[in-house]
Design a protein around this motif. Structure first.
Motif, PDB file in Angstrom:
ATOM      1  N   GLY A   1      -2.220   9.579 -10.972  1.00  0.00           N
ATOM      2  CA  GLY A   1      -1.892   8.512 -10.310  1.00  0.00           C
ATOM      3  C   GLY A   1      -1.775   7.084 -11.183  1.00  0.00           C
ATOM      4  O   GLY A   1      -1.070   6.730 -10.504  1.00  0.00           O
ATOM      5  N   MET A  36       0.849  -1.423   0.126  1.00  0.00           N
ATOM      6  CA  MET A  36      -0.280   0.051   0.210  1.00  0.00           C
ATOM      7  C   MET A  36       0.182   1.584   0.369  1.00  0.00           C
ATOM      8  O   MET A  36       0.187   1.945  -0.219  1.00  0.00           O
ATOM      9  N   SER A  67       1.198   1.433 -14.758  1.00  0.00           N
ATOM     10  CA  SER A  67       0.064   0.796 -14.042  1.00  0.00           C
ATOM     11  C   SER A  67      -1.401   1.737 -15.073  1.00  0.00           C
ATOM     12  O   SER A  67      -1.117   3.911 -14.991  1.00  0.00           O
ATOM     13  N   LEU A 116      -3.633  -4.582 -11.474  1.00  0.00           N
ATOM     14  CA  LEU A 116      -4.951  -5.102 -10.570  1.00  0.00           C
ATOM     15  C   LEU A 116      -5.379  -6.491 -11.093  1.00  0.00           C
ATOM     16  O   LEU A 116      -5.594  -7.856 -10.821  1.00  0.00           O
ATOM     17  N   ALA A 155       1.726   1.893  -3.206  1.00  0.00           N
ATOM     18  CA  ALA A 155       0.535   2.857  -4.434  1.00  0.00           C
ATOM     19  C   ALA A 155       0.152   4.321  -3.559  1.00  0.00           C
ATOM     20  O   ALA A 155       0.151   4.988  -4.436  1.00  0.00           O
ATOM     21  N   ARG A 207      -5.656  -0.038  -7.508  1.00  0.00           N
ATOM     22  CA  ARG A 207      -7.006   1.172  -8.932  1.00  0.00           C
ATOM     23  C   ARG A 207      -6.701   2.468  -9.300  1.00  0.00           C
ATOM     24  O   ARG A 207      -7.024   2.790 -10.099  1.00  0.00           O
ATOM     25  N   HIS A 208      -5.883   2.687  -8.416  1.00  0.00           N
ATOM     26  CA  HIS A 208      -5.554   4.957  -9.053  1.00  0.00           C
ATOM     27  C   HIS A 208      -4.132   4.658  -8.729  1.00  0.00           C
ATOM     28  O   HIS A 208      -3.165   5.902  -9.298  1.00  0.00           O
ATOM     29  N   GLY A 209      -3.744   3.129  -9.652  1.00  0.00           N
ATOM     30  CA  GLY A 209      -2.345   3.619 -10.131  1.00  0.00           C
ATOM     31  C   GLY A 209      -1.211   3.168  -9.078  1.00  0.00           C
ATOM     32  O   GLY A 209      -1.445   3.524  -7.556  1.00  0.00           O
ATOM     33  N   CYS A 210       0.085   2.868  -9.231  1.00  0.00           N
ATOM     34  CA  CYS A 210       0.393   1.656  -8.527  1.00  0.00           C
ATOM     35  C   CYS A 210       2.089   1.374  -8.894  1.00  0.00           C
ATOM     36  O   CYS A 210       2.071   0.436 -10.322  1.00  0.00           O
ATOM     37  N   HIS A 270     -10.165  -4.916  -0.079  1.00  0.00           N
ATOM     38  CA  HIS A 270      -9.283  -3.566   0.171  1.00  0.00           C
ATOM     39  C   HIS A 270      -8.127  -3.869   0.151  1.00  0.00           C
ATOM     40  O   HIS A 270      -7.553  -2.578  -0.576  1.00  0.00           O
ATOM     41  N   ASN A 291      -7.964  -2.944  -3.920  1.00  0.00           N
ATOM     42  CA  ASN A 291      -8.533  -1.268  -3.670  1.00  0.00           C
ATOM     43  C   ASN A 291      -6.931  -0.645  -3.793  1.00  0.00           C
ATOM     44  O   ASN A 291      -6.946   0.585  -5.008  1.00  0.00           O
ATOM     45  N   PHE A 292      -6.123  -0.975  -3.215  1.00  0.00           N
ATOM     46  CA  PHE A 292      -4.922  -0.175  -3.179  1.00  0.00           C
ATOM     47  C   PHE A 292      -4.391  -0.076  -4.784  1.00  0.00           C
ATOM     48  O   PHE A 292      -3.332   0.868  -4.986  1.00  0.00           O
ATOM     49  N   ARG A 332      -0.921  10.205  -0.601  1.00  0.00           N
ATOM     50  CA  ARG A 332       0.025  10.712  -1.764  1.00  0.00           C
ATOM     51  C   ARG A 332       0.813  12.525  -1.231  1.00  0.00           C
ATOM     52  O   ARG A 332       0.999  13.021  -1.992  1.00  0.00           O
ATOM     53  N   HIS A 383      -4.334   4.799   0.820  1.00  0.00           N
ATOM     54  CA  HIS A 383      -3.161   4.508  -0.630  1.00  0.00           C
ATOM     55  C   HIS A 383      -3.234   5.744  -1.230  1.00  0.00           C
ATOM     56  O   HIS A 383      -2.090   6.345  -1.987  1.00  0.00           O
ATOM     57  N   HIS A 394       1.839  -6.216  -9.699  1.00  0.00           N
ATOM     58  CA  HIS A 394       1.254  -3.953  -9.552  1.00  0.00           C
ATOM     59  C   HIS A 394      -0.047  -4.323 -10.263  1.00  0.00           C
ATOM     60  O   HIS A 394      -0.421  -3.107 -10.402  1.00  0.00           O
ATOM     61  N   ALA A 402      -4.789   4.287 -13.655  1.00  0.00           N
ATOM     62  CA  ALA A 402      -5.545   4.546 -11.809  1.00  0.00           C
ATOM     63  C   ALA A 402      -7.249   5.021 -12.797  1.00  0.00           C
ATOM     64  O   ALA A 402      -6.773   5.417 -13.566  1.00  0.00           O
TER      65      ALA A 402
END
Lengths: 434, 434
Positions: B68, A191, B97, A368, A194, A393-396, A387, A390-391, B123, B119, A366, B99
């Motif tokens: 993101g 996490m 990745s 998803l 991310a 879902r928004h870029g990692c 959960h 979810n880490f 940022r 997560h 990384h 987002a």
């Protein structure tokens, strides 16, 4: 009067000082009493003349001092004639605590009895040294990380859903719902990736409800974890880990090398980098060819196989460390990344130290969609993983990391048999005390 | 190609580099695309000419980059004319990745929603800075201790009997018996004293099944603990703690002062030593006289009283810290030592920082007979304390120590409202996720 540490006494010859310490030997020789007291910095000899003018005042209280009691002494530091030694002639003797005699354990008491009376067994200079080494080792790790901009995290040990497979899990009631004790900081350090924290580390407790009684397992232990963003592969993690460990071994040798040699008869060997590496498939072949040790098809390396690998690499390279890489996906967690062109093989590694696995690491998956598919392939139910998913879902960032077993390293470094010997207070299936 | 950290780009003007980062702004201006990417070390601008020979190759993939997402870019570092800035002209663009858009939280989202999506909320540069400060703060503490020969311990979090009063305790099934989660390392750091470990420290998690929802409570938090052998009184502990905190504040100011000023508008004040001290009884009088704030007879200080004490000492001494000492025995744990001539008063202290209690400390009672009597007076049942009492049967140095709340210090240092803001992943009665 302010206390003087015993190792500073040489600077106070002829002066009156106050020292405190544990009572060691307490000998009665003719008209003299000799008392050894130790405050952790060193041992001082107290010499009391029972017939002397002031000495007779203390004769009884010194006689009453049992081994392990603590005492506060004021007195004059005196250099012995024709001798490099000093002793303290007391002008005041105060027992600050009393030890029941005899002490409940001896040097040759069983490990189990020693653990029952850990407050006494830790007084053994070898045991004391173990935790001084641990302190230096950990501090060196953190120095290394901090210098490189790693951020320290304290991930929660209370979790709403299991962190890994769900096996060997401690469960508790949490305000009417279930909570679980973290088996590793894995999900949370990912996490942090991310979350843009870059590279992170954590040294903290993890919990495994493992019912086994082997010499290398416990239900609670200190895990050393790191995770790095923007890696190209697990090789980046391995390169960081070998530099990290080399730095820590160097600091241990520098600070404690001499004492380790004296008390354990061991010459600390600072490893050179790079550590040797061997791919899992090659390791299987080598074991069969060189050691006639056959790992059945579809089975993971066994402890004997790991010891043979150590034998081989020590002989051929002089190294005590070896990375085994590229484990088959079936032996690894669903979140280990796989090679794009070899989807049954992970970008992962174990690090063996003197034949014992001390680290598991990998580049992590990384992306998803791939991660969810790998979890499904392993038959994991997706509900508890939401959960975690979810880490991602928004870029990692692409990332990788590893977990290192602190007690396993110390045990092997000092050639000890059992992680219990290098654990402050061991916890196993039938030990929750003291 | 090896990744170059973005803050190093100035050294690579005219060269081809590889950078990676999170996508920030993604703007489309005429024939140009401008992309901001951040890798934690800095932000780089990518400039792509959509009509250019190579630029048209990347136009679509740059357009698809949501805020993101993470991206890997190879390109040429170019200095802008008549400007101190540089930009990167891409020769390769790879999304690493993706987002989902929009991101689930905004800067003004509620704290609860921000914690749901930690997560993403971490940022935020202010949130990121908090954990860099925490890293520096903790490292400074450990440097201070290690330099003075303190030994690091990892005390068990699984206990067979409660560590303190038995209230607010998490309980779990442990191979058919009950175990409890440690509420503090108190008993174990005292064991380390009996074990002759000298002075010790630990930074680790503690657990309190506290059902309250205040801004300063959580069910799991990081406790900073130290314990010292051979003390004369709690004053030795206070002197060590003020030196310790002063060192840590100094390091934070040195490393992050400028950034804290920029992002939080706060000028970190390194405290001077000694911190002011006031005895509990005098504090009660002062509150009544100066603030007309009456603490009922037989009651402990309340949070408002603590804030008034801060007001008073800030005005009269300029200090943000104040030690309140000599608490009545009825407000303190049974193991706090009492004055020989004032058995209702403990050799104890709290440390207030900007009106909030951040530390409880004391000299401990190390004489078993007195300790057992004090436990009995408090009405504690002796059964569960037997393992603890055993620590004092075989000699134990006079000792004292304290526990420090890490998040409370960070919260007050940065003038924040809630410990949740300075906790990596907060745990409260109704929060176990993520």
């Amino acid at each position: 009067m302010k206390r003087t540490p015993i190792n500073d006494l040489f600077q106070h010859v002829g002066q009156t000082v106050c020292i405190e310490g544990f009572v060691g030997a307490n000998r009665n020789l003719g008209r003299m009493q000799f008392l050894a007291i130790n405050d952790g910095t060193g041992t001082a000899q107290i010499a009391n003349d029972k017939k002397g003018e002031t000495g007779q005042l203390f004769a009884e209280s010194i006689k009453a001092l049992t081994k392990g009691s603590t005492v506060r002494i004021e007195g004059t530091v005196t250099k012995l004639e024709k001798s490099p030694f000093i002793e303290v002639i007391p002008s005041s003797v105060t027992a600050t605590s009393h030890a029941e005699a005899p002490l409940p354990i001896q040097a040759d008491s069983s490990l189990d009895l020693q653990m029952d009376h850990r407050h006494v067994s830790l007084r053994d200079p070898k045991n004391h040294l173990i935790f001084c080494i641990q302190t230096t080792f950990e501090h060196a790790l953190r120095e290394f990380w901090v210098k490189r901009g790693f951020v320290e995290i304290h991930s929660p040990k209370l979790m709403g859903t299991p962190s890994e497979s769900g096996a060997e899990l401690f469960e508790l009631d949490y305000f009417g719902r279930k909570a679980y004790l973290a088996q590793s900081p894995q999900f949370y350090k990912q996490m942090a990736m991310a979350a843009g924290m870059g590279s992170v580390f954590e040294i903290g407790p993890v919990f495994r409800a493992n019912p086994s009684f082997t010499s290398r397992h416990d239900t609670e232990f200190t895990s050393v974890d790191m995770e790095m963003s923007w890696v190209n592969s697990h090789e980046d993690v391995m390169a960081m880990e070998e530099a990290l460990l080399t730095h820590a071994f160097k600091q241990v040798k520098k600070k404690h090398g001499k004492e380790i040699q004296e008390l354990f008869g061991i010459n600390i060997k600072v490893p050179s980098t790079p550590f040797p590496r061997i791919a899992f498939a090659d390791a299987i072949q080598l074991l069969e060819k060189q050691f006639n040790h056959k790992i059945p098809a579809g089975s993971d390396l066994d402890p004997q196989g790991e010891r043979y690998l150590h034998d081989h690499f020590r002989k051929t390279t002089g190294h005590d460390f070896v990375f085994v890489t590229d484990y088959p996906a079936k032996f690894r967690a669903f979140y280990h990344m796989r090679y794009p062109d070899r989807p049954d093989t992970t970008k992962s590694f174990d690090l063996l130290y003197r034949g014992l696995e001390i680290t598991t690491g990998a580049q992590r998956e990384h992306r998803l969609d791939v991660l969810a598919q790998q979890a499904a392939e392993k038959g994991l139910s997706q509900g508890p993983l939401q959960h975690y998913f979810n880490f991602f879902r928004h870029g990692c960032p692409p990332h990788g990391g590893c977990g290192i077993g602190l007690t396993r390293i110390l045990m092997k470094m000092l050639d000890l048999e059992n992680v219990r010997q290098v654990t402050f207070l061991y916890r196993g299936p039938n030990r929750l005390e003291p």
